[in-house]
Enzyme design. Structure first.
Site, PDB file in Angstrom:
ATOM      1  N   HIS A  17       0.844  -1.210   0.000  1.00  0.00           N
ATOM      2  CA  HIS A  17       0.000   0.000   0.000  1.00  0.00           C
ATOM      3  C   HIS A  17       0.880   1.262   0.000  1.00  0.00           C
ATOM      4  O   HIS A  17       0.609   2.217  -0.725  1.00  0.00           O
ATOM      5  CB  HIS A  17      -0.864   0.073   1.264  1.00  0.00           C
ATOM      6  N   LYS A  41     -16.757  -6.057   7.079  1.00  0.00           N
ATOM      7  CA  LYS A  41     -15.484  -6.743   6.874  1.00  0.00           C
ATOM      8  C   LYS A  41     -14.833  -7.165   8.185  1.00  0.00           C
ATOM      9  O   LYS A  41     -13.798  -7.814   8.160  1.00  0.00           O
ATOM     10  CB  LYS A  41     -14.539  -5.837   6.078  1.00  0.00           C
ATOM     11  N   ARG A  90      -2.230  -6.390  -8.209  1.00  0.00           N
ATOM     12  CA  ARG A  90      -1.172  -7.352  -7.876  1.00  0.00           C
ATOM     13  C   ARG A  90      -1.071  -8.476  -8.900  1.00  0.00           C
ATOM     14  O   ARG A  90      -0.171  -8.514  -9.708  1.00  0.00           O
ATOM     15  CB  ARG A  90      -1.416  -7.939  -6.486  1.00  0.00           C
ATOM     16  N   SER A 128      -2.923  -7.545   3.382  1.00  0.00           N
ATOM     17  CA  SER A 128      -3.117  -7.342   4.823  1.00  0.00           C
ATOM     18  C   SER A 128      -3.435  -8.678   5.497  1.00  0.00           C
ATOM     19  O   SER A 128      -2.966  -8.939   6.612  1.00  0.00           O
ATOM     20  CB  SER A 128      -4.258  -6.362   5.076  1.00  0.00           C
TER      21      SER A 128
HETATM   22  P1  ADP Z   1      -9.833  -3.384  -0.241  1.00  0.00           P
HETATM   23  O1  ADP Z   1     -10.560  -3.940   0.936  1.00  0.00           O
HETATM   24  O2  ADP Z   1     -10.474  -2.180  -0.845  1.00  0.00           O
HETATM   25  O3  ADP Z   1      -9.389  -4.399  -1.264  1.00  0.00           O
HETATM   26  P2  ADP Z   1      -7.101  -3.161   0.655  1.00  0.00           P
HETATM   27  O4  ADP Z   1      -6.680  -2.331   1.803  1.00  0.00           O
HETATM   28  O5  ADP Z   1      -6.912  -4.647   0.771  1.00  0.00           O
HETATM   29  O6  ADP Z   1      -8.572  -2.740   0.431  1.00  0.00           O
HETATM   30  O7  ADP Z   1      -6.403  -2.677  -0.675  1.00  0.00           O
HETATM   31  C1  ADP Z   1      -6.563  -1.384  -1.188  1.00  0.00           C
HETATM   32  C2  ADP Z   1      -5.999  -1.321  -2.585  1.00  0.00           C
HETATM   33  O8  ADP Z   1      -4.607  -1.564  -2.542  1.00  0.00           O
HETATM   34  C3  ADP Z   1      -6.575  -2.359  -3.560  1.00  0.00           C
HETATM   35  O9  ADP Z   1      -6.623  -1.777  -4.844  1.00  0.00           O
HETATM   36  C4  ADP Z   1      -5.553  -3.461  -3.536  1.00  0.00           C
HETATM   37  O10 ADP Z   1      -5.560  -4.192  -4.760  1.00  0.00           O
HETATM   38  C5  ADP Z   1      -4.287  -2.647  -3.384  1.00  0.00           C
HETATM   39  N1  ADP Z   1      -3.217  -3.425  -2.790  1.00  0.00           N
HETATM   40  C6  ADP Z   1      -3.270  -4.211  -1.696  1.00  0.00           C
HETATM   41  N2  ADP Z   1      -2.089  -4.809  -1.467  1.00  0.00           N
HETATM   42  C7  ADP Z   1      -1.250  -4.387  -2.464  1.00  0.00           C
HETATM   43  C8  ADP Z   1       0.095  -4.675  -2.820  1.00  0.00           C
HETATM   44  N3  ADP Z   1       0.829  -5.534  -2.131  1.00  0.00           N
HETATM   45  N4  ADP Z   1       0.612  -4.047  -3.896  1.00  0.00           N
HETATM   46  C9  ADP Z   1      -0.153  -3.210  -4.623  1.00  0.00           C
HETATM   47  N5  ADP Z   1      -1.429  -2.910  -4.366  1.00  0.00           N
HETATM   48  C10 ADP Z   1      -1.989  -3.491  -3.294  1.00  0.00           C
END
Ligand code: ADP
Length: 162
Positions: A17, A41, A90, A128
């Site tokens: 992130h 969630k 990803r 996460s």
């Molecule tokens: P959500 O619940 O909206 O998926 P996340 O916090 O899991 O929220 O992720 C937010 C955004 O960041 C999403 O677009 C996700 O694909 C992206 N994201 C999560 N992990 C990574 C990573 N390791 N590299 C790049 N983008 C990521």
């Protein structure tokens, strides 16, 4: 002024992130990190904790603002007079969900575009949930999250054990 919104759960924020935040902050004049306040969630971190941790980690980025939202993402984006949503991409596994989300948001408001930043190789399989799973069993997460997040996570699991 070009304003971008990067929404997510950030439960907790990972190096993946943060990489997207740093890269987006270079593209936009102002970047709003939108933390989703959504109880379906069942997040591990409260909304206040997620915001506090993100604020600390983006403290040195002058054009980054951390805020929360709970309704429609497009309404949140509009409230900042922004018209771009940034998402991280990803692997193929992200595709179906992300395309559905982007098309839905486009149908709701066709002035708002979603753009994707492709993750760096080293963060391709970082999420996460993986971080939480490894931390639960006291595994090494030092290459997945900043030390601040690692400490916070280990403490949370210790508290839960008591
Ligand atoms: P959500 O619940 O909206 O998926 P996340 O916090 O899991 O929220 O992720 C937010 C955004 O960041 C999403 O677009 C996700 O694909 C992206 N994201 C999560 N992990 C990574 C990573 N390791 N590299 C790049 N983008 C990521």
């Amino acid at each position: 002024m070009k304003i971008g919104v990067y929404p997510g759960s950030f439960d907790p924020v990972t190096n993946g992130h943060l990489d997207i935040i740093q890269r987006s902050a270079k593209i936009f004049d102002k970047l709003i990190v939108g933390v989703l306040n959504n109880n379906h969630k069942k997040p591990m971190f409260t909304i206040d904790e997620r915001v506090m941790l993100l604020e600390k980690l983006t403290n040195d980025m002058d054009n980054v603002i951390v805020d929360t939202f709970s309704g429609l993402l497009v309404d949140f984006v509009e409230s900042y007079n922004a018209n771009v949503i940034i998402r991280g991409f990803r692997a193929v596994s992200d595709f179906e969900y992300e395309i559905q989300l982007a098309q839905t948001n486009y149908n709701l408001n066709d002035n708002i575009e979603t753009i994707f930043l492709v993750t760096r190789n080293e963060y391709s399989f970082l999420s996460s949930s993986i971080v939480k799973e490894v931390a639960r069993y006291k595994g090494d997460i030092s290459n997945m999250v900043p030390p601040l997040i690692a400490d916070y996570l280990y403490n949370k699991f210790n508290e839960q054990e008591v």
